[in-house]
Design a protein around this motif. Structure first.
Motif, PDB file in Angstrom:
ATOM      1  N   TYR A   7      19.705 -38.437  27.258  1.00  0.00           N
ATOM      2  CA  TYR A   7      20.143 -39.344  26.345  1.00  0.00           C
ATOM      3  C   TYR A   7      20.761 -38.900  25.024  1.00  0.00           C
ATOM      4  O   TYR A   7      20.114 -37.974  24.543  1.00  0.00           O
ATOM      5  CB  TYR A   7      18.707 -40.285  26.293  1.00  0.00           C
ATOM      6  CG  TYR A   7      19.195 -41.574  25.111  1.00  0.00           C
ATOM      7  CD1 TYR A   7      18.476 -41.370  23.863  1.00  0.00           C
ATOM      8  CD2 TYR A   7      19.839 -42.618  25.378  1.00  0.00           C
ATOM      9  CE1 TYR A   7      18.715 -42.461  22.962  1.00  0.00           C
ATOM     10  CE2 TYR A   7      20.313 -43.565  24.517  1.00  0.00           C
ATOM     11  CZ  TYR A   7      19.710 -43.318  23.291  1.00  0.00           C
ATOM     12  OH  TYR A   7      19.733 -44.417  22.175  1.00  0.00           O
ATOM     13  N   THR A   8      21.880 -39.329  24.955  1.00  0.00           N
ATOM     14  CA  THR A   8      22.829 -38.958  23.857  1.00  0.00           C
ATOM     15  C   THR A   8      22.649 -39.525  22.336  1.00  0.00           C
ATOM     16  O   THR A   8      23.376 -39.350  21.617  1.00  0.00           O
ATOM     17  CB  THR A   8      24.219 -38.549  24.160  1.00  0.00           C
ATOM     18  OG1 THR A   8      24.750 -39.912  24.409  1.00  0.00           O
ATOM     19  CG2 THR A   8      24.439 -37.542  25.306  1.00  0.00           C
ATOM     20  N   GLY A   9      21.904 -40.808  22.378  1.00  0.00           N
ATOM     21  CA  GLY A   9      21.973 -41.563  21.426  1.00  0.00           C
ATOM     22  C   GLY A   9      21.137 -41.060  20.211  1.00  0.00           C
ATOM     23  O   GLY A   9      21.325 -41.552  18.961  1.00  0.00           O
ATOM     24  N   ILE A  10      20.372 -40.068  20.245  1.00  0.00           N
ATOM     25  CA  ILE A  10      19.588 -39.474  19.130  1.00  0.00           C
ATOM     26  C   ILE A  10      19.551 -37.867  19.268  1.00  0.00           C
ATOM     27  O   ILE A  10      19.860 -37.487  20.694  1.00  0.00           O
ATOM     28  CB  ILE A  10      18.156 -39.957  19.194  1.00  0.00           C
ATOM     29  CG1 ILE A  10      17.340 -39.731  20.587  1.00  0.00           C
ATOM     30  CG2 ILE A  10      18.295 -41.423  19.019  1.00  0.00           C
ATOM     31  CD1 ILE A  10      15.677 -40.162  20.449  1.00  0.00           C
ATOM     32  N   PRO A  11      19.252 -37.295  18.383  1.00  0.00           N
ATOM     33  CA  PRO A  11      19.082 -35.656  18.713  1.00  0.00           C
ATOM     34  C   PRO A  11      18.050 -35.440  19.889  1.00  0.00           C
ATOM     35  O   PRO A  11      17.064 -36.089  20.033  1.00  0.00           O
ATOM     36  CB  PRO A  11      18.424 -35.356  17.224  1.00  0.00           C
ATOM     37  CG  PRO A  11      18.798 -36.102  16.430  1.00  0.00           C
ATOM     38  CD  PRO A  11      18.731 -37.474  17.094  1.00  0.00           C
ATOM     39  N   ALA A  12      18.538 -34.286  20.517  1.00  0.00           N
ATOM     40  CA  ALA A  12      18.006 -33.919  21.852  1.00  0.00           C
ATOM     41  C   ALA A  12      16.423 -33.462  21.905  1.00  0.00           C
ATOM     42  O   ALA A  12      15.667 -33.994  22.803  1.00  0.00           O
ATOM     43  CB  ALA A  12      18.677 -32.590  22.396  1.00  0.00           C
ATOM     44  N   GLN A  13      15.734 -32.994  20.689  1.00  0.00           N
ATOM     45  CA  GLN A  13      14.432 -32.821  20.528  1.00  0.00           C
ATOM     46  C   GLN A  13      13.689 -34.272  20.169  1.00  0.00           C
ATOM     47  O   GLN A  13      12.373 -34.031  20.480  1.00  0.00           O
ATOM     48  CB  GLN A  13      14.231 -31.860  19.454  1.00  0.00           C
ATOM     49  CG  GLN A  13      14.475 -30.327  20.287  1.00  0.00           C
ATOM     50  CD  GLN A  13      13.893 -29.993  21.669  1.00  0.00           C
ATOM     51  OE1 GLN A  13      12.805 -30.407  21.878  1.00  0.00           O
ATOM     52  NE2 GLN A  13      14.707 -29.728  22.327  1.00  0.00           N
TER      53      GLN A  13
END
Ligand SMILES: N[C@H](CCC[C@H](N)C(=O)O)C(=O)O
Length: 287
Positions: free
Chosen positions: A137-143
Motif C-alpha cells: 500500500y503506497t498511501g503512507i511510508p512503507a514501514q
C-alpha cells in the motif's frame, strides 16, 4: 475421442476450487486457459484453480501448490484453497497421518486434519503484517502500519486498515455490510492506485467480541461467499483495533470460519472442505 484431462472439484462454504494434479495432467496455467476453466458458463466454473502438488526445493516433506484466480492472475495465498488442497492430498494418498506442510508463493502453511476424512481442517496461516510496504500500500511510508488510514476517492475518503496474510487485504467498517455494498465498493478499492498489486476487500461488522460478520470482494475473483485469507485478515484487523478476543467466529454468506490467535500472534484458521466431483475435461473447446 479428443484429448481429455482429469480434475477434481471441491468447495468450502460456497468458495469453490478446481484442483489439477500435474502428476496426472500436463497443464500450462496460462491466463486464458485458467479463465476458460473457471468460467461458469463455458467451462467447469469456480472461484479459483489449484495446481499441485509440486516438489518444494529443500523441503522433501512439503507439498507445493500454485493458486490462480478466475481472471487468470496468480494468488500468493488462499486460505480456503489451502484447506481444499490439503483434502485433495489426503484423498490422493499423498499424505499419511494427521498433518502436512504446504508451500505456496506467500509462504509455508502447517496443516492439521481434524477429521480422518479431511472434512474439517485447520491451517496455521502465519502472522498478519500491517506494514504498508509488505501489502503493498503506497498511501503512507512503507514501514508504517496501515491502521485506520484514509483511502481517497473523488467522492471522499474511506477509512481502511490493510495488511498482508501473504496476500494483500483491505478491511473497512462501512455503515452497511451487504453483498450490494461489497459489489459497489469492492472493485473501486481492489483497483485503487494506492494498491499497486490490487487487493482483496472485506466489509466488516463487529457483532460482539467473539463474532464478526464479513462480506467479501476478492482480488481477481470478485464477490465470493467465503474466503479463508479474508476471514483471517478481517479478524486480524479487528484484533489489532481491540474489537475482538483471541478466539472468534467469522460469519460470511457461505458460512463460518473459526479463528484463533496464538500467543505468538499467528492465526489458526479452521473450516470445512467438501469434495464435489471428479471430472474428465474435453479439450476441444479450450482457447
Ligand atoms: N478464496 C481465497 C482467497 C484467494 C485470494 C486471491 N483472490 C488473491 O489474493 O489473489 C481464500 O480463501 O483465501
Amino acid at each position: 475421442m479428443t484429448n481429455v484431462f482429469a480434475f477434481s472439484k471441491f468447495q468450502t462454504l460456497g468458495n469453490d476450487y478446481i484442483v489439477i494434479d500435474p502428476s496426472k495432467t500436463a497443464f500450462d496455467p496460462n491466463p486464458k486457459l485458467v479463465q476458460a476453466l473457471c468460467d461458469r458458463h463455458r467451462g467447469i466454473g469456480s472461484d479459483g484453480l489449484i495446481l499441485g502438488p509440486f516438489p518444494v526445493p529443500g523441503d522433501p516433506e512439503a507439498f507445493g501448490l500454485r493458486v490462480f484466480n478466475p481472471d487468470g492472475s496468480e494468488s500468493k495465498k488462499s486460505g480456503n484453497g489451502l484447506r481444499v488442497f490439503a483434502r485433495y492430498l489426503l484423498e490422493a494418498g499423498h499424505v499419511k497421518g494427521s498433518r502436512c506442510r504446504i508451500h505456496v508463493a506467500g509462504g509455508f502453511a502447517e496443516v492439521s486434519y481434524l477429521t480422518e476424512d479431511g472434512s474439517r481442517i485447520q491451517v496455521d496461516m502465519g502472522r498478519p503484517d500491517f506494514r504498508a510496504g509488505e501489502i503493498p500500500y503506497t498511501g503512507i511510508p512503507a514501514q508504517q502500519e496501515v491502521l485506520e488510514a484514509l483511502l481517497f476517492f473523488p467522492t471522499g475518503p474511506i477509512t481502511i486498515t490493510a495488511l498482508s496474510m501473504g496476500n494483500p487485504h483491505c478491511v473497512i467498517f462501512p455503515g452497511q455490510v451487504t453483498a450490494a455494498e461489497a459489489q459497489r465498493l469492492g472493485p473501486r478499492i481492489e483497483r485503487h492506485p494506492d494498491f499497486p498489486n490490487r487487493v482483496n476487500v472485506q466489509l466488516v461488522e463487529v457483532v460482539d467480541r467473539k463474532r464478526i460478520r464479513v462480506e467479501i470482494w476478492e482480488l481477481g475473483a470478485g464477490y465470493t461467499l467465503a474466503s479463508g485469507s479474508s476471514s483471517c485478515a478481517a479478524a486480524a484487523a479487528c484484533k489489532r483495533l481491540g474489537l475482538v478476543e483471541d478466539h472468534l467466529q467469522v460469519l460470511m454468506p457461505g458460512g463460518a470460519i473459526d479463528i484463533a490467535f496464538t500467543s505468538e500472534g499467528r492465526i489458526l484458521m479452521t473450516g470445512p472442505v467438501q469434495a464435489v466431483y471428479e471430472g474428465r475435461l474435453r479439450t476441444e473447446w479450450m482457447p
